[in-house]
Design an enzyme around this catalytic site. Structure first.
Site, short mmCIF file in Angstrom:
data_model
loop_
_atom_site.label_atom_id
_atom_site.label_comp_id
_atom_site.label_asym_id
_atom_site.label_seq_id
_atom_site.Cartn_x
_atom_site.Cartn_y
_atom_site.Cartn_z
N HIS A 6 0.82 -1.22 0.00
CA HIS A 6 0.00 0.00 0.00
C HIS A 6 0.85 1.26 0.00
O HIS A 6 2.05 1.25 0.31
CB HIS A 6 -0.96 0.01 1.19
N CYS A 39 2.45 -4.86 7.04
CA CYS A 39 2.19 -4.67 5.62
C CYS A 39 3.38 -3.97 4.95
O CYS A 39 4.26 -3.42 5.62
CB CYS A 39 0.92 -3.86 5.40
#
Length: 535
Positions: A427, A446
């Protein structure tokens, strides 16, 4: 049904063994054959795959008859050279098996030896194909699914093939694996020749410096192959370029200054680098048989990069931020399929973050973290002023938290999804300053991308005539939009501290999570030793 089939198969095996036991002797030759078959059946009974293999070939030998000499010798050569793959060479028992062949005195002995050789072969085949270790047993963050082979299929394959060619086909066949093997031999030779000499002195050396510390750096760089032989005692342009080349090949900022971080890496011993190579080979065996994909995304965690690879060539690359080095935040290792991207994403705060980080803040001040929305189980927004957060614990907190799409959203303006049970994805991020750091382990797990829009353009180019315009059209709505990928892309989250460059030279990275150290210790415990020094 599977259990019933297995039961029937076991009954057939028992009947087969019983039949062998009940057949009477009708002559010396027949008696000897039955003794061999009986011994094979008895010895194989504890392993369903081995038992099935011999049963379907009527207990004919694979290793111990006169016509099996070529297959037998091919296996013994492979077992004897197992160390050339960084395997526990002493664990396969080839020397003992040879002694048993020399001491054979009965058909029952030959039958038991037949199965012992098969078991040694299967042990070796499993190790050289898919690794010595079970990844998750070494480190819980290595959640990779290893593509283990069916041992019965492996035995059938060997029986039907030219043995030397079949044995050579077992290890990973990739260019990178062979380059790592060559590096293993090269480092072994370097160690035998005395290594790279004394460590470089000093804490920081830069252009303009002169004296003994520079000489020690110069000598180390010469021994490592980064600098041509010279007698200078000055930190000149040649030394600066050599340091820059070293920095590039070790993931360091290429400023040409030998600061504390660079000197630490320069002073890493060849033995330690050899450990990294051996671990990388084991990691490659864990992935042996996994299709990377003609197009795939390669995220090497300790390299802090994400790359799009098309037909073996890197066509896109960006820096990354990965999970911080804490037990519940380290980024895991696994492979999956990227299916879609989400433009203007909502950040649904993981419960672990909600209760560990935000609940204590809300208990002190209900109006804290005001950028986050709190909702109940029905999805209704909660009025913070009407809630006593001190009555809740991490176990019974009944609310969810989320952040609507915005420029300040924790996920930035786009996320790339490969749905998985660990809730890991790639992301964007509003925290751009972290990308300037050399070691970038700061996230909750992440993978944050330095160039997320460019990755979106690269992926959409396969399904749009104007990928930038299509992405911007979704972005400009300000609303959350899911954009499917018409061709899902394999994603591989890997952890290689030793990996060949495009030129074939091995580049090294820091073991940021300590995983390589744990893997090497486990390899040693399993019987792996450093390769023998070659004459």
């Amino acid at each position: 049904m599977a259990l019933r089939a297995q039961t029937l198969d076991n009954l057939r095996h028992v009947a087969s063994v019983a039949a062998i036991l009940l057949i009477g002797l009708t002559g010396a030759a027949q008696g000897e054959g039955l003794a061999f078959q009986q011994a094979v059946a008895e010895s194989a009974a504890s392993d369903p795959a081995v038992a099935a293999f011999y049963r379907e070939r009527d207990y004919a030998p694979l290793w111990t008859s006169g016509k099996d000499a070529a297959r037998r010798e091919a296996l013994f050569r492979a077992l004897a050279s197992a160390g050339d793959h960084g395997l526990p060479a002493g664990q396969y028992g080839d020397a003992e098996l040879r002694e048993r062949f020399a001491a054979l005195s009965s058909e029952r002995q030959r039958g038991r030896l037949e199965v012992a050789v098969t078991e040694a072969f299967l042990h070796y085949a499993k190790d050289v194909q898919t690794g010595v270790l079970v990844p998750a047993s070494v480190d819980p963050g290595i959640v990779r699914e290893v593509p283990y082979r069916d041992p019965l299929a492996t035995l059938r394959g060997l029986a039907a093939a030219e043995p030397r060619a079949y044995l050579r086909s077992l290890p990973p066949q990739s260019r990178e694996y062979e380059q790592l093997r060559r590096a293993m031999f090269s480092l072994t030779d370097t160690i035998a020749a005395g290594g790279w000499g004394a460590p470089a002195d000093g804490t920081k050396l830069e252009p303009g410096d002169s004296g003994a510390a520079v000489i020690s750096l110069r000598d180390r760089l010469i021994r490592m192959g980064y600098l041509h032989r010279t007698s200078t005692q000055d930190y000149d342009g040649a030394i600066q370029k050599a340091v820059q080349r070293f920095q590039i090949e070790h993931g360091l900022a290429p400023d040409g200054v030998a600061g504390p971080g660079t000197l630490t890496e320069i002073n890493v011993s060849p033995e330690t680098r050899l450990h990294s190579v051996l671990v990388a080979m084991e990691r490659m065996r864990w992935m042996n048989g996994i299709s990377l994909g003609k197009r795939h995304i390669w995220v090497n965690l300790p390299d802090f990069t994400a790359k799009v690879v098309d037909d073996g060539k890197v066509t896109f690359e960006t820096v990354t931020v990965v999970g911080m080095n804490q037990h519940d935040r380290r980024s895991p290792e696994f492979s999956d399929q990227m299916e879609h991207m989400v433009v203007n994403p909502t950040w649904n705060v993981p419960r672990s973050i909600t209760v560990k980080e935000y609940l204590p803040m809300l208990q002190k001040n209900p109006n804290s973290v005001g950028h986050l929305k709190i909702t109940d189980r029905r999805g209704q927004v909660v009025d913070r002023t009407q809630v006593d957060f001190t009555q809740f614990t991490a176990r019974n907190f009944p609310f969810a938290m989320s952040q609507p799409p915005s420029n300040s959203n924790a996920l930035g303006l786009v996320k790339f999804m490969f749905p998985n049970k660990w809730n890991i994805y790639l992301h964007d991020t509003p925290s751009k300053s972290l990308f300037a750091k050399e070691v970038r382990a700061f996230s909750h797990g992440c993978i944050r991308l330095g160039k997320p829009f460019d990755l979106a353009y690269t992926l959409l180019a396969r399904q749009s005539d104007d990928p930038q315009a299509e992405f911007r059209r979704h972005l400009n709505t300000g609303r959350e939009v899911t954009v499917p990928l018409t061709q899902p892309v394999p994603v591989h989250l890997v952890y290689f501290t030793a990996w060949p460059s495009a030129r074939g030279e091995i580049e090294f990275r820091r073991d940021v999570y300590g995983r390589d150290g744990r893997i090497f210790d486990a390899l040693v415990a399993a019987g792996v030793v450093l390769p023998e020094l070659r004459g």
